[in-house]
Design a protein around this motif. Structure first.
Motif, short mmCIF file in Angstrom:
data_model
loop_
_atom_site.label_atom_id
_atom_site.label_comp_id
_atom_site.label_asym_id
_atom_site.label_seq_id
_atom_site.Cartn_x
_atom_site.Cartn_y
_atom_site.Cartn_z
N ALA A 46 0.83 -1.20 0.00
CA ALA A 46 0.00 0.00 0.00
C ALA A 46 0.86 1.25 0.00
O ALA A 46 0.61 2.20 -0.76
N VAL A 47 1.88 1.28 0.84
CA VAL A 47 2.77 2.44 0.89
C VAL A 47 3.54 2.59 -0.42
O VAL A 47 3.70 3.70 -0.94
N TYR A 48 3.99 1.48 -0.98
CA TYR A 48 4.73 1.52 -2.25
C TYR A 48 3.86 2.12 -3.35
O TYR A 48 4.30 3.02 -4.08
N GLY A 67 7.04 -2.44 5.04
CA GLY A 67 6.82 -3.88 5.06
C GLY A 67 7.61 -4.59 6.13
O GLY A 67 7.12 -5.50 6.79
N PHE A 68 8.86 -4.15 6.35
CA PHE A 68 9.70 -4.81 7.36
C PHE A 68 9.48 -4.29 8.76
O PHE A 68 9.45 -5.05 9.72
N PHE A 69 9.33 -2.98 8.90
CA PHE A 69 9.28 -2.40 10.24
C PHE A 69 7.89 -1.96 10.69
O PHE A 69 7.73 -1.47 11.79
N GLY A 70 6.89 -2.08 9.84
CA GLY A 70 5.51 -1.91 10.27
C GLY A 70 4.93 -0.53 10.15
O GLY A 70 5.23 0.23 9.24
N TRP A 71 4.09 -0.22 11.11
CA TRP A 71 3.22 0.94 11.02
C TRP A 71 3.96 2.25 11.28
O TRP A 71 3.51 3.31 10.81
N ILE A 76 5.15 7.66 9.28
CA ILE A 76 6.12 8.72 8.92
C ILE A 76 5.97 9.06 7.44
O ILE A 76 5.97 10.24 7.06
N TYR A 77 5.81 8.04 6.60
CA TYR A 77 5.62 8.31 5.18
C TYR A 77 4.34 9.11 4.94
O TYR A 77 4.33 10.10 4.21
N PHE A 78 3.23 8.68 5.56
CA PHE A 78 1.96 9.35 5.31
C PHE A 78 1.96 10.79 5.82
O PHE A 78 1.26 11.64 5.29
#
Length: 166
Positions: A46-48, A67-71, A76-78
């Motif tokens: 979803a983030v990608y 994907g590796f470190f979670g929410w 932070i991206y959002f």
């Protein structure tokens, strides 16, 4: 060891249901781990796709981090996803400030050559896919938490009463 009826009594009345509920709890925990992995994969995807739809220069990095470190990396991206798009620049002709993602200056209408990096023909398609994957990730994680709570309640209701009688 000699055979004793006391051991049969203990195994039947105390061991059977407790062992069965412990096995049930282990199976549920294994299913929870699988659901958590699936949730992480869906979140990373979803983030990608969201980063690709917003022409982020590093969609793979954000997808892998989430994907590796979670929410936490996803949040932070959002929070920071539109920071490059909302940066201000000064028009070379009229010197009016405007966001760098605008294709033309709102004051004089001169074309902005820096806005091309924010144009993506698949923006809507990637954004819809991103929303679907994010909803699926939230549903998977929520369902796994609900399943864990229900399985713990079942475990406590079936196994714990047998441990009080000695």
């Amino acid at each position: 060891m000699p055979y004793s009826a006391d051991f049969d009594f203990f195994d039947y009345y105390y061991g059977g249901p407790a062992v069965a509920s412990a096995i049930w709890l282990i199976v549920v925990i294994i299913l929870m781990v699988i659901a958590a992995i699936v949730g992480q994969i869906l979140l990373g995807l979803a983030v990608y796709h969201n980063a690709k739809s917003r022409s982020n220069p590093n969609p793979g990095m954000w997808g892998l981090l989430s994907g590796f470190f979670g929410w936490i990396p996803a949040l932070i991206y959002f929070v920071t996803r539109d920071s490059a798009r909302n940066r201000l620049m000064v028009c070379p002709q009229c010197k009016a400030p405007h966001p760098v993602a605008y294709p033309n200056c709102p004051q004089c209408g001169v074309q902005n050559v820096y806005a091309q990096q924010f144009v993506n023909p698949y923006t809507e398609q990637e954004a819809r896919l991103s929303k679907k994957l994010l909803i699926a990730a939230i549903v998977v994680v929520g369902a796994s938490i609900i399943a864990l709570v229900i399985s713990i309640i079942i475990f406590v209701a079936t196994a714990v009463p047998y441990y009080y009688y000695y």
